[in-house]
Scaffold this motif. Structure first.
Motif, PDB file in Angstrom:
ATOM      1  N   LEU A 271       0.850  -1.184   0.000  1.00 29.24           N
ATOM      2  CA  LEU A 271       0.000   0.000   0.000  1.00 29.24           C
ATOM      3  C   LEU A 271       0.891   1.241   0.000  1.00 29.24           C
ATOM      4  CD1 LEU A 271      -2.668  -1.095   2.661  1.00 29.24           C
ATOM      5  CD2 LEU A 271      -2.810  -1.281   0.173  1.00 29.24           C
ATOM      6  N   GLN A 272       0.803   2.029  -1.030  1.00 26.58           N
ATOM      7  CA  GLN A 272       1.698   3.172  -1.164  1.00 26.58           C
ATOM      8  C   GLN A 272       1.442   4.239  -0.107  1.00 26.58           C
ATOM      9  OE1 GLN A 272       1.370   4.627  -5.177  1.00 26.58           O
ATOM     10  NE2 GLN A 272       2.485   2.878  -6.060  1.00 26.58           N
ATOM     11  N   GLY A 273       0.191   4.368   0.322  1.00 26.11           N
ATOM     12  CA  GLY A 273      -0.127   5.447   1.253  1.00 26.11           C
ATOM     13  C   GLY A 273      -0.161   5.032   2.702  1.00 26.11           C
ATOM     14  N   GLU A 274       0.383   3.878   3.042  1.00 28.61           N
ATOM     15  CA  GLU A 274       0.307   3.393   4.421  1.00 28.61           C
ATOM     16  C   GLU A 274       1.251   4.183   5.331  1.00 28.61           C
ATOM     17  OE1 GLU A 274      -0.352  -0.867   6.501  1.00 28.61           O
ATOM     18  OE2 GLU A 274       1.339  -0.765   5.104  1.00 28.61           O
ATOM     19  N   ILE A 275       0.774   4.495   6.534  1.00 29.52           N
ATOM     20  CA  ILE A 275       1.571   5.222   7.519  1.00 29.52           C
ATOM     21  C   ILE A 275       1.475   4.510   8.867  1.00 29.52           C
ATOM     22  CG2 ILE A 275       1.353   7.463   6.403  1.00 29.52           C
ATOM     23  CD1 ILE A 275      -0.899   8.100   8.395  1.00 29.52           C
ATOM     24  N   PRO A 276       2.482   4.679   9.732  1.00 29.57           N
ATOM     25  CA  PRO A 276       2.413   4.063  11.060  1.00 29.57           C
ATOM     26  C   PRO A 276       1.579   4.917  12.019  1.00 29.57           C
ATOM     27  CG  PRO A 276       4.501   5.181  10.800  1.00 29.57           C
ATOM     28  CD  PRO A 276       3.794   5.314   9.481  1.00 29.57           C
ATOM     29  N   VAL A 277       0.863   4.247  12.912  1.00 30.91           N
ATOM     30  CA  VAL A 277       0.183   4.901  14.035  1.00 30.91           C
ATOM     31  C   VAL A 277       0.571   4.129  15.290  1.00 30.91           C
ATOM     32  CG1 VAL A 277      -1.729   5.787  12.654  1.00 30.91           C
ATOM     33  CG2 VAL A 277      -1.914   3.520  13.683  1.00 30.91           C
TER      34      VAL A 277
ATOM     35  N   PRO B  97      -2.081  11.224  12.228  1.00 35.11           N
ATOM     36  CA  PRO B  97      -2.148  12.654  11.864  1.00 35.11           C
ATOM     37  C   PRO B  97      -3.531  13.025  11.344  1.00 35.11           C
ATOM     38  CG  PRO B  97      -0.992  11.407  10.179  1.00 35.11           C
ATOM     39  CD  PRO B  97      -1.250  10.449  11.292  1.00 35.11           C
ATOM     40  N   ALA B  98      -3.786  14.314  11.295  1.00 34.60           N
ATOM     41  CA  ALA B  98      -5.065  14.808  10.779  1.00 34.60           C
ATOM     42  C   ALA B  98      -5.265  14.348   9.334  1.00 34.60           C
ATOM     43  CB  ALA B  98      -5.097  16.333  10.856  1.00 34.60           C
ATOM     44  N   HIS B  99      -6.512  14.003   9.029  1.00 32.82           N
ATOM     45  CA  HIS B  99      -6.958  13.601   7.685  1.00 32.82           C
ATOM     46  C   HIS B  99      -6.442  12.223   7.269  1.00 32.82           C
ATOM     47  CE1 HIS B  99      -8.333  17.660   7.650  1.00 32.82           C
ATOM     48  NE2 HIS B  99      -7.116  18.179   7.570  1.00 32.82           N
ATOM     49  N   SER B 100      -5.880  11.471   8.207  1.00 31.32           N
ATOM     50  CA  SER B 100      -5.533  10.086   7.891  1.00 31.32           C
ATOM     51  C   SER B 100      -6.791   9.223   7.983  1.00 31.32           C
ATOM     52  CB  SER B 100      -4.446   9.562   8.826  1.00 31.32           C
ATOM     53  OG  SER B 100      -4.844   9.677  10.177  1.00 31.32           O
ATOM     54  N   VAL B 101      -6.733   8.045   7.359  1.00 24.00           N
ATOM     55  CA  VAL B 101      -7.882   7.142   7.290  1.00 24.00           C
ATOM     56  C   VAL B 101      -7.463   5.767   7.784  1.00 24.00           C
ATOM     57  CG1 VAL B 101      -9.547   6.014   5.765  1.00 24.00           C
ATOM     58  CG2 VAL B 101      -8.901   8.402   5.367  1.00 24.00           C
ATOM     59  N   LEU B 102      -8.200   5.239   8.759  1.00 24.94           N
ATOM     60  CA  LEU B 102      -7.922   3.920   9.319  1.00 24.94           C
ATOM     61  C   LEU B 102      -8.979   2.935   8.849  1.00 24.94           C
ATOM     62  CD1 LEU B 102      -6.348   5.900  11.209  1.00 24.94           C
ATOM     63  CD2 LEU B 102      -6.804   4.305  13.075  1.00 24.94           C
ATOM     64  N   LEU B 103      -8.548   1.745   8.494  1.00 24.92           N
ATOM     65  CA  LEU B 103      -9.467   0.657   8.155  1.00 24.92           C
ATOM     66  C   LEU B 103      -9.410  -0.374   9.273  1.00 24.92           C
ATOM     67  CD1 LEU B 103     -11.419  -0.630   6.099  1.00 24.92           C
ATOM     68  CD2 LEU B 103      -9.440  -1.795   5.083  1.00 24.92           C
TER      69      LEU B 103
ATOM     70  N   THR C 150      -2.476   7.705   4.643  1.00 24.78           N
ATOM     71  CA  THR C 150      -2.356   9.158   4.660  1.00 24.78           C
ATOM     72  C   THR C 150      -3.322   9.750   3.643  1.00 24.78           C
ATOM     73  OG1 THR C 150      -0.883  11.017   4.243  1.00 24.78           O
ATOM     74  CG2 THR C 150      -0.372   8.978   3.073  1.00 24.78           C
ATOM     75  N   GLY C 151      -4.380  10.365   4.135  1.00 25.53           N
ATOM     76  CA  GLY C 151      -5.370  10.972   3.258  1.00 25.53           C
ATOM     77  C   GLY C 151      -6.312   9.952   2.642  1.00 25.53           C
ATOM     78  N   VAL C 152      -7.148  10.421   1.746  1.00 23.92           N
ATOM     79  CA  VAL C 152      -8.134   9.573   1.063  1.00 23.92           C
ATOM     80  C   VAL C 152      -7.474   8.962  -0.166  1.00 23.92           C
ATOM     81  CG1 VAL C 152     -10.374   9.512  -0.067  1.00 23.92           C
ATOM     82  CG2 VAL C 152     -10.009  11.023   1.898  1.00 23.92           C
ATOM     83  N   ARG C 153      -7.308   7.661  -0.132  1.00 23.79           N
ATOM     84  CA  ARG C 153      -6.675   6.921  -1.227  1.00 23.79           C
ATOM     85  C   ARG C 153      -7.594   5.771  -1.616  1.00 23.79           C
ATOM     86  NH1 ARG C 153      -1.081   7.488  -2.072  1.00 23.79           N
ATOM     87  NH2 ARG C 153      -0.159   9.190  -0.861  1.00 23.79           N
ATOM     88  N   PRO C 154      -8.543   5.993  -2.510  1.00 27.56           N
ATOM     89  CA  PRO C 154      -9.535   4.971  -2.844  1.00 27.56           C
ATOM     90  C   PRO C 154      -8.925   3.646  -3.298  1.00 27.56           C
ATOM     91  CG  PRO C 154     -10.226   7.091  -3.698  1.00 27.56           C
ATOM     92  CD  PRO C 154      -8.824   7.274  -3.192  1.00 27.56           C
ATOM     93  N   ALA C 155      -7.863   3.690  -4.093  1.00 22.02           N
ATOM     94  CA  ALA C 155      -7.276   2.445  -4.594  1.00 22.02           C
ATOM     95  C   ALA C 155      -6.662   1.636  -3.453  1.00 22.02           C
ATOM     96  CB  ALA C 155      -6.217   2.755  -5.655  1.00 22.02           C
TER      97      ALA C 155
END
Length: 550
Positions: free
Chosen positions: A415-421, A502-508, A520-525
């Motif tokens: 996943l290109q947009g994955e970030i650690p929390v 961070p703000a505007h991140s999305v968790l599944l 990080t952000g809205v990444r539909p793919a």
């Protein structure tokens, strides 16, 4: 009645009627699985070998971690604080010295100590009000037959008959008939630990606080090994556990009463206080792990799949996690058709977690229970041992923390947009306040167990504005469209904050509350790929449950 509900649900979904899930065993794990499936509109038949009720045993209790306690509260609609004791703190002592002391704030998650028959009673009451759950008392399983389209179980006894089901879950305990009928090996170690147990009502110098006391300074009476644990129960009652040395030394009633009096007098620095003895027993801990947890349409859960409990770890807590993990996967198969990768992941995830806990305990046991050794000559070793035991009792560290499905076959890749929390991938999520789609403020855990994925947007400031002012602003329309397009039903939630996000991140988040990914952000793919992996990947044409029947 149950068959009518099966047909109604199938008709509502435009599908043919589907047989209920058969659950063998009406203990806490079996009843939890039944109610968790009912919450996802899956009917069940629970085969109860007994008469339909449990005899009270105050000395048979369980310590539940905060998330498993929350699971039971969701299913029963009852706050466990009214039936058990949520610890206000924990103390670890060695001789007369306090080694560590932990206090839980009123709003801080803490373990709950509760009698097992109380848990079963709450679950039975909830099942009685649930039309999708049928409990068949006096029904002893004696055969199982599998076919590509379902499973047939036969019971003997006053209500002996054949039962037809879509799947079958063996939650029938240590001597599981399901496990034996499926010829599944159950290797492990016998009598890893033994404890003399007493439940009594008395007044101690502290309340609602658990205590681990190693090597107390008073003289030991009889075959006791110098470690005692005290856990509070409601109405001034306590459960006391004395570690017994290896072997089969007999603990007579006279020896146990002498130890009770000696222990109570030691803790109160004087004469033995008045007490009312409620129940006694000897608790023997075995460590075993079933070779397979799935055999076609048949699954194992709870004590039928594993036995553990040394060094403060809790077998029932793990059994409830089994039920939570299995429920949403069976529900998905029941409603949408079998998906082998998703069903196989139950064994891959849960067996790996329990095996890791057993390994950690077995590695720690020689140093903690062995005589002599480095603890007498290395400064701080004893304190380290107490910390390990505290982790086991409080559900922390390698011995006690909830398992993370880090190596799950359902974990998404690349996943290109994955970030650690702060929550590792595959670990249970932190409970935070969220705004639901109807604008109400709820806890994140309240939305679990519905069979849907949860998509959580971190949007600071939304909590102070009415939902109608921000639901159509910023990234919300694009995220809502992405959630609607996911390959599995999902619910969109919004939170002011989440630890480390961070703000505007999305968790599944999975239906059982484990984190799939943070983006990080809205990444539909990326969101679609992660959701597809979470439900086992794309379903191949022609692949069905036949592949799993052996």
């Amino acid at each position: 009645m149950l068959f009518t509900h099966c047909r109604r649900i199938a008709a509502d979904r435009g599908r043919r009627a589907v047989d209920p899930v058969i659950i063998v065993g009406a203990g806490p794990v079996g009843l939890t699985l039944a109610l968790a499936l009912a919450r996802q509109e899956v009917p069940t038949v629970v085969l109860d070998e007994g008469p339909g009720k449990e005899e009270p045993r105050p000395a048979r209790t369980a310590v539940l971690r905060p998330d498993t306690a929350a699971l039971l509260e969701r299913l029963t609609g009852t706050a466990l604080d009214h039936h058990g004791v949520r610890w206000t703190g924990w103390r670890s002592m060695r001789r007369r010295q306090v080694v560590s002391e932990i206090a839980f704030a009123p709003d801080e998650p803490a373990p709950v100590h509760i009698a097992q028959h109380v848990i079963s009673g709450l679950l039975r009451a909830a099942a009685a009000d649930q039309p999708l759950v049928e409990i068949a008392a006096d029904s002893r399983l004696d055969s199982i037959e599998q076919e590509p389209s379902g499973v047939t179980a036969h019971t003997r006894g006053p209500n002996g008959t054949y039962w037809r089901g879509s799947y079958l879950a063996g939650c029938d305990g240590t001597r599981s008939t399901v496990r034996k009928l499926q010829d599944i090996r159950f290797p492990g170690r016998t009598a890893v630990e033994r404890h003399a147990v007493a439940a009594l009502r008395t007044e101690l110098p502290w309340t609602d606080q658990a205590l681990l006391h190693r090597m107390p300074p008073w003289r030991s009476s009889g075959p006791f090994a110098g470690e005692v644990t005290a856990r509070p129960l409601p109405d001034g009652a306590w459960r006391l556990d004395w570690l017994l040395p290896p072997g089969k030394d007999l603990v007579t009633p006279e020896l146990l009463v002498a130890r009770i009096r000696e222990t109570l007098a030691g803790w109160t620095d004087g004469a033995t206080p008045a007490y009312d003895l409620l129940d006694t027993g000897v608790h023997t801990v075995h460590h075993r792990l079933a070779r397979r947890w799935r055999d076609g349409r048949v699954f194992l859960a709870g004590d039928a799949a594993h036995l553990l409990g040394a060094l403060g770890t809790q077998g029932l807590d793990e059994g409830l996690r089994d039920a939570d993990n299995l429920a949403w996967k069976l529900a998905s198969a029941w409603h949408h058709g079998p998906h082998e990768a998703l069903l196989d992941s139950y064994q891959a995830e849960r067996r790996a977690v329990v095996a890791a806990r057993l390994r950690a305990t077995d590695q720690a046991l020689p140093g903690l229970r062995g005589g002599g050794g480095l603890r007498h000559i290395v400064p701080g070793t004893a304190r380290g041992h107490d910390a390990l035991l505290t982790d086991g009792h409080l559900g922390r560290g390698a011995l006690g923390a909830p398992g993370a499905y880090t190596a799950s076959p359902l974990a998404p890749r690349h996943l290109q947009g994955e970030i650690p929390v702060d929550t590792p991938r595959g670990a249970p999520v932190t409970d935070v306040q969220v705004t639901a789609e109807d604008g109400s403020f709820v806890r994140l855990r309240d939305r679990l167990g519905r069979g849907t994925l949860l998509v959580l947007l971190i949007a600071p400031g939304t909590g102070v504005w009415d939902r109608k002012h921000w639901v159509s602003a910023g990234v919300m329309p694009r995220l809502a469209a992405a959630v609607t397009a996911l390959p599995h039903p999902a619910e969109l939630l919004v939170a002011e904050s989440y630890p480390g996000a961070p703000a505007h991140s999305v968790l599944l988040v999975r239906p059982d509350g484990h984190l799939v990914t943070a983006l990080t952000g809205v990444r539909p793919a990326d969101l679609y790929a992660a959701a597809e992996a979470t439900v086992g990947g794309a379903v191949e044409e022609g692949v069905g449950v036949e592949a799993g029947v052996r």
